[in-house]
Design a protein around this motif. Structure first.
Motif, PDB file in Angstrom:
ATOM      1  N   ASN A  88      17.194  -4.947  24.680  1.00  0.00           N
ATOM      2  CA  ASN A  88      18.296  -4.538  25.574  1.00  0.00           C
ATOM      3  C   ASN A  88      18.217  -3.072  25.951  1.00  0.00           C
ATOM      4  O   ASN A  88      18.579  -2.681  27.057  1.00  0.00           O
ATOM      5  N   TRP A  89      17.765  -2.252  25.017  1.00  0.00           N
ATOM      6  CA  TRP A  89      17.681  -0.814  25.290  1.00  0.00           C
ATOM      7  C   TRP A  89      16.377  -0.448  25.993  1.00  0.00           C
ATOM      8  O   TRP A  89      16.125   0.736  26.263  1.00  0.00           O
ATOM      9  N   GLY A  90      15.542  -1.430  26.218  1.00  0.00           N
ATOM     10  CA  GLY A  90      14.286  -1.186  26.940  1.00  0.00           C
ATOM     11  C   GLY A  90      13.246  -0.446  26.117  1.00  0.00           C
ATOM     12  O   GLY A  90      12.341   0.182  26.671  1.00  0.00           O
ATOM     13  N   TRP A  91      13.355  -0.491  24.800  1.00  0.00           N
ATOM     14  CA  TRP A  91      12.373   0.172  23.949  1.00  0.00           C
ATOM     15  C   TRP A  91      11.156  -0.735  23.780  1.00  0.00           C
ATOM     16  O   TRP A  91      11.238  -1.952  23.941  1.00  0.00           O
ATOM     17  N   LYS A  92      10.051  -0.110  23.405  1.00  0.00           N
ATOM     18  CA  LYS A  92       8.801  -0.878  23.267  1.00  0.00           C
ATOM     19  C   LYS A  92       8.384  -0.909  21.796  1.00  0.00           C
ATOM     20  O   LYS A  92       8.736  -0.016  21.015  1.00  0.00           O
ATOM     21  N   THR A  93       7.614  -1.932  21.460  1.00  0.00           N
ATOM     22  CA  THR A  93       7.054  -2.003  20.109  1.00  0.00           C
ATOM     23  C   THR A  93       5.550  -2.221  20.218  1.00  0.00           C
ATOM     24  O   THR A  93       5.051  -2.649  21.261  1.00  0.00           O
ATOM     25  N   ARG A  94       4.846  -1.932  19.137  1.00  0.00           N
ATOM     26  CA  ARG A  94       3.404  -2.160  19.096  1.00  0.00           C
ATOM     27  C   ARG A  94       3.120  -3.016  17.873  1.00  0.00           C
ATOM     28  O   ARG A  94       3.696  -2.801  16.803  1.00  0.00           O
ATOM     29  N   GLU A  95       2.230  -4.010  18.048  1.00  0.00           N
ATOM     30  CA  GLU A  95       1.944  -4.895  16.926  1.00  0.00           C
ATOM     31  C   GLU A  95       0.809  -4.339  16.071  1.00  0.00           C
ATOM     32  O   GLU A  95      -0.164  -3.805  16.589  1.00  0.00           O
ATOM     33  N   LEU A  96       0.947  -4.478  14.766  1.00  0.00           N
ATOM     34  CA  LEU A  96      -0.086  -4.009  13.836  1.00  0.00           C
ATOM     35  C   LEU A  96      -0.527  -5.173  12.957  1.00  0.00           C
ATOM     36  O   LEU A  96       0.200  -6.145  12.804  1.00  0.00           O
ATOM     37  N   GLU A  97      -1.712  -5.025  12.389  1.00  0.00           N
ATOM     38  CA  GLU A  97      -2.227  -6.046  11.472  1.00  0.00           C
ATOM     39  C   GLU A  97      -1.837  -5.645  10.053  1.00  0.00           C
ATOM     40  O   GLU A  97      -2.006  -4.496   9.666  1.00  0.00           O
ATOM     41  N   TRP A  98      -1.288  -6.594   9.269  1.00  0.00           N
ATOM     42  CA  TRP A  98      -1.001  -6.256   7.861  1.00  0.00           C
ATOM     43  C   TRP A  98      -1.410  -7.384   6.952  1.00  0.00           C
ATOM     44  O   TRP A  98      -1.028  -8.507   7.232  1.00  0.00           O
ATOM     45  N   PRO A  99      -2.084  -7.152   5.844  1.00  0.00           N
ATOM     46  CA  PRO A  99      -2.840  -5.937   5.599  1.00  0.00           C
ATOM     47  C   PRO A  99      -4.104  -5.976   6.422  1.00  0.00           C
ATOM     48  O   PRO A  99      -4.688  -7.024   6.621  1.00  0.00           O
ATOM     49  N   ASP A 100      -4.531  -4.801   6.825  1.00  0.00           N
ATOM     50  CA  ASP A 100      -5.676  -4.695   7.699  1.00  0.00           C
ATOM     51  C   ASP A 100      -6.967  -4.592   6.872  1.00  0.00           C
ATOM     52  O   ASP A 100      -7.995  -5.165   7.194  1.00  0.00           O
ATOM     53  N   LYS A 101      -6.861  -3.849   5.759  1.00  0.00           N
ATOM     54  CA  LYS A 101      -8.046  -3.619   4.900  1.00  0.00           C
ATOM     55  C   LYS A 101      -7.637  -3.699   3.434  1.00  0.00           C
ATOM     56  O   LYS A 101      -6.462  -3.547   3.096  1.00  0.00           O
ATOM     57  N   TYR A 102      -8.650  -3.912   2.601  1.00  0.00           N
ATOM     58  CA  TYR A 102      -8.449  -3.862   1.149  1.00  0.00           C
ATOM     59  C   TYR A 102      -9.454  -2.870   0.598  1.00  0.00           C
ATOM     60  O   TYR A 102     -10.631  -2.886   0.998  1.00  0.00           O
ATOM     61  N   TYR A 103      -8.986  -2.037  -0.317  1.00  0.00           N
ATOM     62  CA  TYR A 103      -9.918  -1.124  -0.984  1.00  0.00           C
ATOM     63  C   TYR A 103      -9.771  -1.344  -2.489  1.00  0.00           C
ATOM     64  O   TYR A 103      -8.674  -1.192  -3.044  1.00  0.00           O
ATOM     65  N   PHE A 104     -10.857  -1.757  -3.129  1.00  0.00           N
ATOM     66  CA  PHE A 104     -10.828  -2.024  -4.571  1.00  0.00           C
ATOM     67  C   PHE A 104     -11.270  -0.755  -5.296  1.00  0.00           C
ATOM     68  O   PHE A 104     -12.464  -0.426  -5.317  1.00  0.00           O
ATOM     69  N   ALA A 105     -10.289  -0.062  -5.893  1.00  0.00           N
ATOM     70  CA  ALA A 105     -10.599   1.240  -6.488  1.00  0.00           C
ATOM     71  C   ALA A 105     -11.469   1.096  -7.732  1.00  0.00           C
ATOM     72  O   ALA A 105     -12.183   2.033  -8.081  1.00  0.00           O
ATOM     73  N   ASP A 106     -11.452  -0.079  -8.392  1.00  0.00           N
ATOM     74  CA  ASP A 106     -12.273  -0.248  -9.607  1.00  0.00           C
ATOM     75  C   ASP A 106     -13.760  -0.276  -9.264  1.00  0.00           C
ATOM     76  O   ASP A 106     -14.590   0.287  -9.964  1.00  0.00           O
TER      77      ASP A 106
END
Ligand SMILES: Cc1cc2nc3c(=O)[nH]c(=O)nc-3n(C[C@H](O)[C@H](O)[C@H](O)COP(=O)(O)OP(=O)(O)OC[C@H]3O[C@@H](n4cnc5c(N)ncnc54)[C@H](O)[C@@H]3O)c2cc1C
Length: 471
Positions: free
Chosen positions: A89-107
């Motif tokens: 209604n307010w004419g604002w925009k949104t952007r789509e993101l991927e979740w989760p996009d990456k995994y990092y295995f710290a071990d």
């Protein structure tokens, strides 16, 4: 913080004989309740303990060319959402993101993307996707259920950083029945969206034209514990005084005909507000069983970007920061001085956040930078994060004086507890994210509870129909 109560808009509230609804808390739930009521009820007054509006919607500016969100940041789902209706209604925009996009295995210092997920990551996602098939009575934890289903220690760690962290807790505290109810009630879809502007814009729009008193901390609420059917909102003159009254930290009294309490669960649990008469035993039981944990956001500011342009976020099993993301806005506003600066956010919830809150800040920063150096370092630049590091901002939500935590999570509360929390008692009504019977914790959920409480007030007192079409 100063001590004198101030009115943010609309001046001193009017106490005329035409009915006053007071709302305690100027977060999303409280502001939405006020918005729904304001054209139907003559006087709607919101009282807020802190010195600003928005509650958990908070941001910090002056670090990078855009405001950084310290509380909510993402819009979860685009369908059937009161929030998305407002945004449109307010004419604002949104952007789509991927979740989760990456995994990092710290071990093992290895990473994978959402397209080339490891078998373990896949199995964890399947477990949560198929949660309705998982057996578990009240009291059964997700961690127990995963172990029973044969999940490895690594899979449990992946679930901790991907799911439990996002829900604001750890797997051993998450209850299977509430998680299933959440899954069944989730009708917003799976899109992960970011708004094209700071969420303060949402708060400003919601609060427009609403009478809000800041630095006004409700300490005692007196109310009528039963209301006859068809009662007028306006307290009968024969009673001499209004049926409800709220006393603040300075002993000031605000008289009104109905009260909507939207404070965070922790505030009720800690007994900040005394109720007269005391709240019913069943409601007090629900307050004690529903759970809310805490979160820390670690914002790290850099002179320039050292991660690939396509990088957006990563869940990090065994990492110091379980989840990180790069903040991105399409059209950064402001200032030459900040131009070029970028930020990475670490998000830590539940027990990990409690442990982190005990650590000295320089240790939090050095451990966070070490993780980013390992994730993004190369032979050419071994410590890119440390080299580009400029400053930090740490937001520990347990220290926020009138919130004291992050959000309620699918816990081991009994079936029906959320309904008990929400249930009105005579002239006293409840809203706020933890009162949502289906979903928690999200912005549209909080807005819905405010809307429902306003609707309950209108129905209870049969005030000229309801006003819900106006969104
Ligand atoms: C770190 C973090 C990340 C989040 N991320 C997301 C996200 O990405 N997406 C999403 O959808 N949701 C997210 N959420 C959840 C979302 O922010 C909440 O569900 C929502 O903002 C809660 O709104 P509310 O009105 O119920 O409560 P609040 O915003 O807490 O409002 C309650 C108000 O009551 C006031 N108050 C307390 N005591 C008193 C008193 N005695 N007298 C008067 N006033 C009082 C408080 O100061 C506060 O302003 C996040 C929350 C946090 C903390």
């Amino acid at each position: 913080m100063g001590s004198k109560a101030e009115s943010v808009s609309g001046g001193v509230p009017r106490f005329d004989p035409e009915g006053t609804v007071a709302i305690v808390g100027a977060g999303l739930a409280g502001l939405q309740a006020a918005r729904v009521l304001k054209d139907v009820v003559r006087n709607v007054v919101v009282v807020e303990a802190s010195d600003c509006l928005g509650g958990r919607v908070k941001q910090v500016s002056g670090l990078v060319p855009w405001s950084l969100q310290l509380g909510p940041e993402f819009i979860h789902g685009s369908e059937n959402s009161v929030l998305m209706k407002m945004v449109d209604n307010w004419g604002w925009k949104t952007r789509e993101l991927e979740w989760p996009d990456k995994y990092y295995f710290a071990d093992t210092k290895t990473s994978c993307s959402s397209e080339d997920e490891t078998k373990e990551v896949e199995r964890v996602h399947h477990f949560f996707e198929d949660i309705l098939k998982v057996e578990g009575e009240d009291g059964a934890s997700v961690k127990d259920a995963m172990a029973k289903a044969g999940a490895s220690r690594k899979e449990i760690e992946i679930a901790e950083v991907c799911y439990a962290n996002d829900f604001g807790t750890s797997l051993d505290k998450m209850g299977i029945p509430e998680l299933k109810r959440e899954k069944l009630s989730w009708t917003y879809g799976e899109k992960y969206l970011i708004l094209d502007r700071p969420l303060s814009c949402l708060i400003n729009n919601l609060a427009a034209g609403i009478d809000v008193r800041i630095k006004w901390q409700a300490k005692r609420i007196e109310y009528a514990s039963s209301i006859d059917k068809g009662t007028s909102l306006v307290t009968p003159r024969s009673k001499g005084i209004k049926r409800c009254s709220i006393v603040n930290q300075q002993g000031e009294r605000l008289q009104c005909d109905a009260v909507i309490v939207t404070v965070p669960l922790t505030i009720l649990q800690d007994g900040d507000i005394t109720f007269s008469p005391p709240l019913p035993l069943a409601k007090r039981g629900a307050i004690s069983r529903i759970a809310m944990s805490t979160a820390v956001k670690v914002v790290l500011v850099f002179a320039s970007r050292f991660w690939p342009e396509s990088f957006w976020d990563a869940c990090c099993p065994y990492g110091f920061l379980p989840e990180i993301w790069a903040t991105k806005y399409d059209s950064p506003r402001s200032s030459d001085e900040l131009a070029g600066r970028v930020a990475m956010v670490g998000f830590v919830c539940g027990d990990r956040a409690k442990r982190m809150a005990e650590m000295p800040e320089d240790e939090i920063v050095s451990s966070s930078l070490a993780q980013l150096d390992e994730m993004f370092g190369s032979r050419v630049e071994e410590r890119p994060a440390s080299s580009a590091f400029l400053s930090y901002y740490i937001k520990n939500w347990s220290e926020e004086p009138f919130i004291r935590g992050a959000y309620s999570y699918p816990c081991k509360a009994k079936e029906g507890d959320r309904g008990l929390l929400r249930k009105s008692v005579g002239s006293l009504f409840f809203a706020g994210e933890a009162t949502h019977e289906g979903v928690n914790p999200c912005m549209q959920g909080a807005l819905e509870t405010g809307q429902l409480a306003a609707q309950d007030v209108l129905k209870t007192f049969q005030v000229g129909g309801n006003n819900l079409g106006k969104l």
